[in-house]
Scaffold this active site. Structure first.
Site, mmCIF file in Angstrom:
data_model
loop_
_atom_site.group_PDB
_atom_site.id
_atom_site.type_symbol
_atom_site.label_atom_id
_atom_site.label_comp_id
_atom_site.label_asym_id
_atom_site.label_seq_id
_atom_site.Cartn_x
_atom_site.Cartn_y
_atom_site.Cartn_z
ATOM 1 N N HIS A 41 65.352 49.483 50.408
ATOM 2 C CA HIS A 41 66.671 49.261 49.832
ATOM 3 C C HIS A 41 67.354 50.610 49.652
ATOM 4 O O HIS A 41 66.814 51.662 50.038
ATOM 5 C CB HIS A 41 66.565 48.492 48.511
ATOM 6 C CG HIS A 41 65.591 49.089 47.538
ATOM 7 N ND1 HIS A 41 65.777 50.320 46.945
ATOM 8 C CD2 HIS A 41 64.400 48.618 47.053
ATOM 9 C CE1 HIS A 41 64.779 50.587 46.132
ATOM 10 N NE2 HIS A 41 63.916 49.578 46.183
ATOM 11 N N HIS A 44 65.351 53.553 48.230
ATOM 12 C CA HIS A 44 64.491 54.239 49.205
ATOM 13 C C HIS A 44 65.309 55.165 50.101
ATOM 14 O O HIS A 44 64.897 56.299 50.386
ATOM 15 C CB HIS A 44 63.774 53.216 50.099
ATOM 16 C CG HIS A 44 62.788 52.354 49.389
ATOM 17 N ND1 HIS A 44 62.966 50.992 49.263
ATOM 18 C CD2 HIS A 44 61.615 52.642 48.775
ATOM 19 C CE1 HIS A 44 61.937 50.479 48.615
ATOM 20 N NE2 HIS A 44 61.105 51.455 48.305
ATOM 21 N N LYS A 180 62.379 58.329 40.392
ATOM 22 C CA LYS A 180 62.051 58.351 38.969
ATOM 23 C C LYS A 180 62.136 56.967 38.324
ATOM 24 O O LYS A 180 61.875 56.833 37.126
ATOM 25 C CB LYS A 180 62.970 59.325 38.229
ATOM 26 C CG LYS A 180 62.679 60.783 38.535
ATOM 27 C CD LYS A 180 63.562 61.689 37.695
ATOM 28 C CE LYS A 180 63.302 63.152 37.984
ATOM 29 N NZ LYS A 180 64.193 64.039 37.188
ATOM 30 N N ASP A 182 60.027 54.734 38.816
ATOM 31 C CA ASP A 182 58.622 54.641 38.399
ATOM 32 C C ASP A 182 58.255 55.979 37.759
ATOM 33 O O ASP A 182 57.517 56.782 38.338
ATOM 34 C CB ASP A 182 57.740 54.323 39.602
ATOM 35 C CG ASP A 182 58.174 53.042 40.305
ATOM 36 O OD1 ASP A 182 58.245 52.003 39.636
ATOM 37 O OD2 ASP A 182 58.450 53.088 41.512
ATOM 38 N N SER A 218 62.050 46.563 45.498
ATOM 39 C CA SER A 218 61.764 45.582 46.552
ATOM 40 C C SER A 218 61.393 44.230 45.965
ATOM 41 O O SER A 218 61.663 43.190 46.562
ATOM 42 C CB SER A 218 60.624 46.096 47.438
ATOM 43 O OG SER A 218 60.978 47.308 48.058
#
Length: 244
Positions: A41, A44, A180, A182, A218
């Site tokens: 997406h 990314h 970031k 995650d 995702s």
């Protein structure tokens, strides 16, 4: 006239990937790696654009890592659209040099999948297995993996740290870019690189959000409209608390 889209080289073999990187380095080129699990997406793609700015060559890995999924988690239902991913990567300005798409980074040998192992559509199994027949060497960042997401997903960060270590050893990048979104994962990777003496610069890219404020992921494809509204309400509530 605009340049035609760059067609990335798709590599599935570990040895071939390592040789490509070493050949690029012999030519004096620097390499940036963007690790992903696919179903790309805009979040990314922002990482890929950052990688393009940081190095001469860009490698994007597409690998749904079974090592970070417990048997009860969604390995077999993780979304996938590899042809769609390639189309999105072609559209990135400057393009991507290599898409590394290994079939399995965990060598289980010839055996039946059983016990507590959970098989996905591509034959990979989760990291919780019986009889000692699975992958045995794991990387852990012991303090940082505790708490937050680590409380509810006790095997997740050892799987992430292990697969990222594998990718670093195979691709041998100079730079690697992580989102970031995650945040705990990003901190763990930074510490891993520091403690294990990888000569890799780890870049953290800011969170990309959808029109309703939900962080791009995702897995969002699995959310119902009601679930999206619930998460959105939570985001607004937190923003009100912060501003008050």
């Amino acid at each position: 006239m605009a340049a035609p889209p760059k067609e990335p080289l798709v590599i599935t073999d570990k040895a071939e990937m390592r040789e490509w990187s070493r050949s690029a380095r012999r030519q004096g080129r620097t390499i940036a790696l963007v690790p992903t699990m696919g179903f790309l997406h805009e979040g990314h793609l922002s990482l890929v654009r950052e990688a393009r700015r940081r190095a001469d060559a860009v490698v994007v890995s597409v690998y749904v890592n079974p090592g970070q999924f417990a048997p009860s988690e969604d390995l077999s239902t993780y979304p996938s659209d590899f042809e769609g991913d390639l189309g999105k990567l072609r559209a990135v300005p400057g393009g991507v040099d290599v898409v590394f798409r290994p079939q399995n980074l965990y060598d289980y040998g010839q055996r039946e999948v059983g016990g507590s192992g959970v098989e996905s559509d591509n034959g990979s199994v989760s990291c919780l297995e019986e009889k000692g027949m699975g992958h045995e060497a794991w990387v852990r960042v012991e303090r940082l993996e505790k708490g937050m997401c680590g409380k509810s997903r006790p095997v997740f960060f050892r799987g992430v740290a292990t697969v990222v270590t594998k990718l670093f050893n195979i691709v041998e990048p100079d730079v690697s870019v992580f989102g970031k979104k995650d945040y705990q994962q990003w901190r763990i990777i930074r510490r891993l690189v520091q403690d294990l003496d990888f000569s890799i610069q780890v870049i953290g890219s800011e969170v990309m959000r959808d029109h309703d404020g939900l962080a791009l992921s995702s897995r969002n494809v699995h959310l119902s409209p009601e679930e999206r509204e619930k998460y959105h309400a939570g985001i607004v509530h937190k923003q009100v608390i912060v501003k008050s």
